[in-house]
Design an enzyme around this catalytic site. Structure first.
Site, PDB file in Angstrom:
ATOM      1  N   GLU A 133      23.038  60.356  57.578  1.00  0.00           N
ATOM      2  CA  GLU A 133      22.221  59.253  58.062  1.00  0.00           C
ATOM      3  C   GLU A 133      22.946  57.925  57.896  1.00  0.00           C
ATOM      4  O   GLU A 133      23.541  57.652  56.854  1.00  0.00           O
ATOM      5  CB  GLU A 133      20.895  59.171  57.299  1.00  0.00           C
ATOM      6  CG  GLU A 133      20.016  58.049  57.835  1.00  0.00           C
ATOM      7  CD  GLU A 133      18.824  57.694  56.964  1.00  0.00           C
ATOM      8  OE1 GLU A 133      18.637  58.330  55.905  1.00  0.00           O
ATOM      9  OE2 GLU A 133      18.092  56.766  57.352  1.00  0.00           O
ATOM     10  N   ASP A 192      25.143  50.650  41.594  1.00  0.00           N
ATOM     11  CA  ASP A 192      25.054  49.281  42.093  1.00  0.00           C
ATOM     12  C   ASP A 192      24.908  48.377  40.877  1.00  0.00           C
ATOM     13  O   ASP A 192      23.929  48.484  40.138  1.00  0.00           O
ATOM     14  CB  ASP A 192      23.829  49.163  43.011  1.00  0.00           C
ATOM     15  CG  ASP A 192      23.667  47.760  43.586  1.00  0.00           C
ATOM     16  OD1 ASP A 192      22.783  47.582  44.441  1.00  0.00           O
ATOM     17  OD2 ASP A 192      24.418  46.841  43.187  1.00  0.00           O
ATOM     18  N   ASP A 201      24.587  44.575  39.756  1.00  0.00           N
ATOM     19  CA  ASP A 201      24.203  43.324  40.397  1.00  0.00           C
ATOM     20  C   ASP A 201      24.174  42.222  39.345  1.00  0.00           C
ATOM     21  O   ASP A 201      23.571  42.393  38.291  1.00  0.00           O
ATOM     22  CB  ASP A 201      22.812  43.536  41.013  1.00  0.00           C
ATOM     23  CG  ASP A 201      22.402  42.410  41.909  1.00  0.00           C
ATOM     24  OD1 ASP A 201      22.774  41.247  41.638  1.00  0.00           O
ATOM     25  OD2 ASP A 201      21.695  42.679  42.897  1.00  0.00           O
TER      26      ASP A 201
END
Lengths: 509, 390
Positions: free
Chosen positions: B46, B111, B113
């Site tokens: 996807e 991730d 951040d």
């Protein structure tokens, strides 16, 4: 598993084919389904025995700390009694191991059918496995692990020396000396997820260094994963099995099975007088029947569900048909029912219960399982199991009104919260009779009554004798005057569940 | 630093140029095909696109990398996300029987951040970053990468600058791509040390024994912390600079560290300094806990645990900064400068795209792919050797 077609009920066992290497270990992962032939009666009895065993496992698990000496000794006793493997060291164990193997797979057929059944089955099988695994010696463990292809390598001394300080720092509570003594196994980290997740293990290059004492958890995890997958697979192929009409009734009912005496025919009918019932309802009735009796007295009426549950119970404690008719009639006419209407309507159904009408089946009193699982009460009903069906707040008030101690009430409510309804009733028994240990596993309201009567008449032994004569187990209910002869539910010889009876048992309602 | 301030309004003009000339579709396609076995691996992947005006389209899938390239060049998405490899082609998921359409594989992603460090940095906050706090990212990469390779035995990690305020990691090992959500969560939990939200003051507590993962991570932190706090900031230089560094540390941490000698919040920072502060190991455990609270990586478990989670693609452009999400060369992680990362504007200003500043980053990416290719070939050889296939 092959089943002979047609009506042959018995067939040759593995005659003379006692391959000792078929079951080289007393413990197994049940990876391979059995491929031998088996008679239907053995099929039934094996399944029933294992079910009894698992129910004992469940009960012990709630009553005792798992792994404590009492837990272990009681479980070992049960395994021995039911002829399952109980000693890892016993060499000549073929029959027990075979039974273990077959019965597990038979029960899978019954217990794969719903999420709830699967969860229960996996929980008990895991507890059983844990007990049996922890009884193994280190050598036997090694052999067993190799046998089931979980060949976790123990790390060498040299390897351990190089990472000794890391091992000490990663295993909480381990001193240097303990690390040196204990065997460590290199396990792929995905087999020890919980230990890795919480950083309670030394992890290197994708391998968790697991100390021997944590190995059980890992093997158990493996066992659970395998069993869970297997049950899901079994559920998919179940329709084929269920189409065999010899198996279908048994399998369908095993998961609801009551595996004890059915209290259908009483040896001592007529030993109870109607005048005694009020007193008995307080002293010796389980809460469900006490509640029904009170409702009947208060309202002079009970709806159908209540009449069935209570009526059959009364039959089970020894009320004759004549007594029953008199009992119900005298109560109902105090209500809105006149004598004629009673004779025309209600009397018929009472006679029906006693097998004097219609099919003439002598209906059996309901077991706890049946009461808990079927026909839940609605507004205006008083049947069912109060521990299951009553609002906990109302239950609490009721117990308070019976003058039960607050601690006792808390214990009961805790068991209810844990969904252990029968254990809650057992606790109720203990509180009402002021005993520490109920001494039996409660599965049937009539059993409650019988045990209570026995206790009150001073006729109960502390240690139960498990060797009951054949004729006493199936159809019996002891009255006040009967000498001590108990029939606790999870006991002794093969319960003979006749398939026809089972059918009626579940269709009569 | 970008020579020009970035205007998001220029994206519609720049993106077509970027996608036609600069986006490395070749290596990108090679990456996601993973050797081409099975062929459906790419087909069932996807992608999601964010188009102009914030239009978001999911369940995009393509038969091959060329089709993907054509579609991107046609639609010029502002942002490209990569999702999971599913059981069926995502763009046909509506035709599949409900429950049968399942996410099956995906890279394990992390991730990190900078906004998650806002409670411990005073130089910047929220979306801003500066060279001072970027060190935190360097520390995070070093700690996580060491754990992934040494503890978990992972091989193929691609670290990527997100384009604004953080970094992503894409773990591409064959086995890892098949990991369940449980395993992924477990990895994050193993890597987590800083716990607690706004209400928690002390977020790191060390026990009696220090797990090897923590001690290894601590030595990394210590190395950088010294550089960071002492050398880089020259905190011993002057009171002002020392004050500035102290200002970076939340008052309540120093308060805890200074053993609560001052009951009030208005404490004397100088006296704290003289009592043997960060420079001297007066209270080693407290010092460790503070350093960890300040520097230890903070992961978002939700990004990592879901097999179907979509994450910004490498080489995607950050719509707010114009910077490209470029791979980070692990061999030179200390020198990585997020402000030197090319923006789409500078890139498109150069006529010969091969000479653009994107080239070195593409090379890092290609080295990463080569390593994976070599390993894959090695594995096949090993398997065929063991089967004695010649």
């Amino acid at each position: 598993m092959q089943f002979y077609r047609g009506n042959r009920l018995k067939c040759a066992r593995l005659a003379g084919d006692r391959r000792g290497d078929r079951y080289p270990h007393s413990l197994q992962f049940y990876l391979q389904p059995p491929t031998e032939n088996i008679s239907l009666s053995e099929f039934e009895s094996f399944a029933v025995d294992r079910l009894k065993l698992l129910k004992v496992v469940e009960n012990l698990g709630v009553s005792y700390l798992k792994g404590s000496p009492e837990y272990k000794s009681k479980l070992e006793m049960e395994l021995k009694k039911l002829k399952f493997p109980y000693r890892a060291l016993a060499e000549e164990d073929y029959d027990a191991r075979r039974k273990d193997h077959l019965s597990h797979f038979i029960l899978r057929l019954a217990y794969c059918q719903s999420e709830e059944l699967r969860r229960w089955f996996i929980q008990q099988e895991m507890d059983l496995f844990r007990y049996r695994f922890t009884e193994l010696t280190e050598d036997l463990i090694k052999n067993f692990l190799t046998y089931v292809n979980l060949a976790y390598n123990a790390i060498s001394k040299e390897e351990k020396d190089t990472c000794a300080d890391k091992l000490v720092n990663s295993t909480p509570g381990f001193s240097g000396a303990k690390v040196v003594d204990m065997a460590y196994y290199k396990v792929p980290w995905s087999h020890a997820v919980d230990l890795v997740r919480t950083r309670r293990i030394y992890l290197h290059d994708g391998f968790a260094f697991v100390p021997h004492q944590d190995l059980v958890a890992i093997v158990l995890n493996n066992y659970r994963t395998n069993l869970s997958k297997a049950l899901a697979l079994t559920a998919r192929s179940l329709p084929v099995v269920q189409s065999d009409e010899r198996l279908q009734p048994l399998l369908n009912h095993l998961s609801h099975a009551y595996v004890g005496p059915d209290y259908s025919i009483q040896k001592n009918t007529g030993k109870i007088s109607l005048e005694q019932i009020d007193a008995l309802s307080v002293k010796s009735f389980p809460l469900c029947m006490r509640q029904l009796h009170k409702a009947l007295r208060d309202n002079h009426h009970l709806r159908h569900g209540g009449r069935m549950q209570y009526g059959l119970f009364l039959k089970g404690i020894g009320l004759t048909l004549e007594q029953a008719l008199q009992f119900w009639k005298s109560e109902f006419i105090r209500g809105k029912v006149d004598a004629d209407k009673f004779d025309k309507g209600y009397a018929y159904s009472i006679r029906h219960n006693y097998g004097k009408e219609g099919k003439r089946t002598d209906y059996t009193p309901y077991s706890c399982m049946k009461i808990i699982l079927s026909n839940p009460p609605s507004q205006g009903d008083y049947h069912g199991c109060p521990f299951r069906h009553s609002d906990p707040e109302l239950l609490k008030q009721k117990l308070q009104s019976y003058k039960i101690s607050p601690t006792g009430i808390t214990q009961v409510l805790d068991l209810v919260k844990g969904m252990h309804y029968q254990l809650a009733c057992q606790k109720y028994f203990e509180l009402i009779h002021d005993v520490d240990d109920i001494g039996f596993s409660l599965n049937h309201p009539n059993q409650y009554f019988a045990e209570s009567q026995k206790l009150l008449s001073g006729g109960r032994e502390i240690k139960k004798e498990r060797n009951q004569p054949e004729n006493s187990q199936a159809k019996q209910s002891s009255q006040k005057s009967t000498p001590a002869s108990s029939t606790p539910s999870c006991s002794n010889t093969k319960a003979e569940i006749k398939l026809e009876e089972l059918e009626d048992y579940f269709t009569e309602d | 630093m970008a020579a020009w301030p970035f205007e998001p309004g220029s994206l519609p003009d720049l993106l077509p140029l970027y996608y036609r000339r600069l986006f490395p579709f070749g290596p990108y396609g090679r990456w996601l095909r993973y050797g081409g076995v099975p062929k459906s691996y790419f087909e069932n992947r996807e992608f999601s696109f964010t188009l102009r005006d914030d239009i978001y389209v999911r369940y995009q899938s393509f038969s091959n990398p060329q089709e993907l390239e054509r579609e991107i060049q046609k639609t010029n998405p502002y942002k490209i996300d990569i999702g999971a490899v599913y059981s069926h082609r995502p763009n046909q998921h509506n035709t599949v029987h409900m429950g049968a359409f399942q996410a099956q594989e995906k890279e394990l992603v992390f991730d990190i951040d900078m906004t998650d460090y806002d409670d411990v940095r005073r130089c910047c906050s929220s979306a801003d970053i500066c060279p001072k706090c970027w060190t935190l990212m360097t520390i995070a990469i070093r700690i996580i990468d060491r754990a992934l390779t040494e503890d978990f035995g992972i091989r193929h990690r691609l670290w990527v600058y997100s384009g604004r305020r953080g970094v992503h990691c894409w773990v591409c090992d064959d086995g890892v791509r098949k990991w369940s959500s449980t395993l992924r969560s477990a990895v994050v939990e193993y890597l987590t040390l800083v716990k607690g939200g706004e209400d928690t003051i002390k977020k790191v507590t060390l026990g009696d024994t220090i797990h090897p993962f923590i001690s290894e991570s601590l030595s990394i932190v210590e190395k950088y912390f010294e550089d960071y706090a002492l050398v880089g900031q020259d905190i011993l230089g002057s009171r002002e600079s020392w004050d500035k560094v102290l200002a970076l540390l939340p008052e309540h941490i120093l308060f805890v560290y200074c053993s609560g000698k001052n009951e009030e919040l208005e404490w004397d920072r100088k006296s704290c300094l003289s009592r043997g502060s960060l420079c001297h190991p007066g209270h080693p455990d407290k010092q460790k806990e503070i350093m960890l609270q300040y520097c230890f990586p903070r992961l978002d478990i939700n990004v990592s645990k879901g097999v179907n989670h979509l994450l910004k693609s490498p080489f995607s452009v950050h719509p707010k900064t114009g910077r490209v999400s470029v791979p980070i060369d692990l061999k030179k992680v200390d020198e990585f400068d997020p402000f030197a990362v090319p923006t789409i504007r500078c890139l498109c200003a150069v006529s010969d795209y091969k000479k653009t500043s994107l080239a070195p980053y593409v090379r890092v990416f290609e080295e990463f792919l080569e390593e994976m290719d070599n390993f894959r070939k090695g594995e096949l050889l090993r398997i065929s050797d063991s089967k004695r296939d010649f």
